[in-house]
Design an enzyme around this catalytic site. Structure first.
Site, PDB file in Angstrom:
ATOM      1  CG  ASP A 251      -1.949   1.019   1.295  1.00  0.00           C
ATOM      2  OD1 ASP A 251      -2.386   1.435   0.207  1.00  0.00           O
ATOM      3  OD2 ASP A 251      -2.371   1.417   2.408  1.00  0.00           O
TER       4      ASP A 251
ATOM      5  CB  SER B 207     -12.452   4.536   6.679  1.00  0.00           C
ATOM      6  OG  SER B 207     -11.587   3.427   6.836  1.00  0.00           O
TER       7      SER B 207
HETATM    8  P1  13P Z   1      -8.918   5.081   5.186  1.00  0.00           P
HETATM    9  O1  13P Z   1      -8.038   6.022   5.947  1.00  0.00           O
HETATM   10  O2  13P Z   1     -10.170   5.757   4.748  1.00  0.00           O
HETATM   11  O3  13P Z   1      -9.186   3.814   5.897  1.00  0.00           O
HETATM   12  O4  13P Z   1      -8.134   4.712   3.837  1.00  0.00           O
HETATM   13  C1  13P Z   1      -7.208   3.659   3.832  1.00  0.00           C
HETATM   14  C2  13P Z   1      -6.397   3.650   2.596  1.00  0.00           C
HETATM   15  O5  13P Z   1      -6.691   4.268   1.607  1.00  0.00           O
HETATM   16  C3  13P Z   1      -5.202   2.801   2.612  1.00  0.00           C
HETATM   17  O6  13P Z   1      -4.481   2.937   1.430  1.00  0.00           O
HETATM   18  O1  G3H Z   2      -3.339   5.079   3.403  1.00  0.00           O
HETATM   19  C1  G3H Z   2      -2.657   4.824   4.361  1.00  0.00           C
HETATM   20  C2  G3H Z   2      -2.978   3.651   5.186  1.00  0.00           C
HETATM   21  O2  G3H Z   2      -4.006   3.949   6.094  1.00  0.00           O
HETATM   22  C3  G3H Z   2      -1.748   3.160   5.864  1.00  0.00           C
HETATM   23  O3  G3H Z   2      -1.376   4.033   6.865  1.00  0.00           O
HETATM   24  O4  G3H Z   2       1.018   4.525   6.441  1.00  0.00           O
HETATM   25  O5  G3H Z   2      -0.003   4.787   8.712  1.00  0.00           O
HETATM   26  O6  G3H Z   2       0.394   2.526   7.771  1.00  0.00           O
HETATM   27  P1  G3H Z   2       0.104   3.970   7.479  1.00  0.00           P
HETATM   28 ZN    ZN Z   3      -4.588   4.911   0.629  1.00  0.00          ZN
END
Ligand code: 13P
Ligand code: G3H
Ligand code: ZN
Length: 382
Positions: free
Chosen positions: A143, A284
């Site tokens: 991610d 979310s």
């Molecule tokens: P949220 O912060 O809305 O859960 O989004 C998560 C996300 O996009 C992770 O890449």
């Molecule tokens: O989009 C980001 C995700 O919520 C991951 O968050 O970089 O704090 O792990 P993080």
């Molecule tokens: Zn994201």
């Protein structure tokens, strides 16, 4: 010494069991490439187990499923894949148990921060455990990869997809960085998500019209999306349509620019890119009851928490968002449950007594998402 050759032969005639993937060494063997690094022991039912450095691995467990395959099925079945962020064992267990019980395919996503927090090896081992204890299709995704090197690391580790996020760069630079990742990934049988546009949150957009309504040029433009996909060859595209990360997504009305989403999808279709998969980050919903519960038990979240309405996510799913990213809601559920235990029983100091309920709460949240919002429940074995 065991007769390795016949045993290896006995597992090779089942190429359909061997995933279309390119995992390295041990990971490769565990997730089912059929190239065990140690001694091989036969099991009934065509499975095999093998011994590596004193540990027994069971190939009867389901291997990782390639992201490409999950996307193809989701597009065909017109449901969205839940992409849930994993940072520790309890989050992973909650996600997997909910998806297993609801028979949903799932994408586990790991951020750079998660790798720093938990250590990539721990995460990998935890996922191996999840794979071996479940039967559903599971893909593993990076991610928000922010550099080529991080993407390469994950590709080499056997992730089935990576996201390169150079969306903060000018268009041409974003293309250049994405293309470099795509070239490497495709040579190593991995697929790539990239992002075009800026995920402006209410905070970022302060002073302007307000998150979802901003006309300040942060959102993905349909014609640019086409050019970007054509020039980079990326396999999926994260769009900016008023979505943003975190618990404070909107200042005013909470809604996505769904009309824009439709135009992006149509433009890609018209350009001959087919039913091209789009990705919704920041998905979310920031449920009010979770925020209230956190505050009830001593939290201090602002009164202006706001998420994407589930009705909008449903429309986004039907309009072509094939992967929907959820992290904040899991964090809220976990925090609410832990705060409740501490508040009601301040003498408690056994972590299992507060992390356990947190895991249960996350599981119920994931169940709700996959059943009622993403509609991927029941599609694990399509
Ligand atoms: P949220 O912060 O809305 O859960 O989004 C998560 C996300 O996009 C992770 O890449
Ligand atoms: O989009 C980001 C995700 O919520 C991951 O968050 O970089 O704090 O792990 P993080
Ligand atoms: Zn994201």
């Amino acid at each position: 010494m065991l007769p390795l050759f016949p045993l290896l032969i006995s597992i090779m005639p089942c190429p359909s069991c061997i995933p279309d993937s390119n995992f390295g060494s041990l990971w490769e063997a565990i997730v089912g490439y059929g190239r065990p690094p140690g001694g091989v022991l036969p099991l009934t039912g065509g499975n095999f187990i093998f011994l590596f450095q004193g540990i027994i691995y069971d190939s009867g467990s389901m291997p990782l499923t390639h992201t490409r395959e999950l996307f193809a099925k989701a597009l065909k079945g017109k449901y969205a894949l839940g992409a849930f962020n994993v940072n520790n064992m309890e989050l992973l267990q909650a996600i997997i148990e909910a998806c297993e019980e609801e028979k949903a395919p799932v994408m586990l996503q790991i951020s750079k921060g998660a790798r720093q927090y938990a250590n990539p090896v721990y995460l990998k081992k935890l996922i191996e455990a999840a794979v071996s204890l479940s039967t559903i299709p599971i893909a593993v995704h990076l991610d928000h990869g922010d550099t080529f090197d991080l993407c390469k690391e994950c590709i080499d580790e056997g992730f089935t997809s990576v996201m390169i996020d150079a969306s903060h760069e000018p268009f041409e630079k974003n293309v250049e960085i994405t293309k470099k990742v795509v070239d490497y990934a495709h040579k190593h049988n991995c697929v790539v998500e990239s992002e075009l546009g800026h995920l402006v949150g209410a905070q970022f957009d302060e002073g302007e019209e307000g998150g979802a309504h901003s006309a300040s040029g942060h959102y993905t433009m349909p014609e640019e999306a086409v050019k970007f996909v054509q020039e980079t060859g990326c396999d999926s595209l994260a769009v900016a349509i008023g979505n943003s990360h975190g618990a404070y997504k909107f200042k005013g009305t909470q809604h996505l620019d769904l009309e824009r989403l439709k135009l992006i999808k149509q433009a890609l279709m018209d350009a001959g890119l087919g039913d091209y998969p789009l990705v919704l980050h920041g998905a979310s919903s920031v449920p009010k009851d979770l925020a209230d519960e956190i505050n009830k038990y001593g939290g201090k979240l602002g009164t202006d928490t706001a998420g994407v309405p589930e009705a909008d996510i449903e429309i986004a799913r039907r309009t072509g968002c094939t992967k929907v990213n959820i992290d904040t809601d899991l964090r809220l559920a976990m925090t609410a449950a832990i705060r409740k235990v501490f508040s009601e029983n301040p003498k408690e100091f056994d972590p299992r007594k507060y992390v356990g309920p947190a895991r249960a709460k996350v599981k119920e949240l994931v169940r709700h998402k996959i059943k009622d919002v993403l509609c991927c429940a029941g599609h694990a074995f399509d």
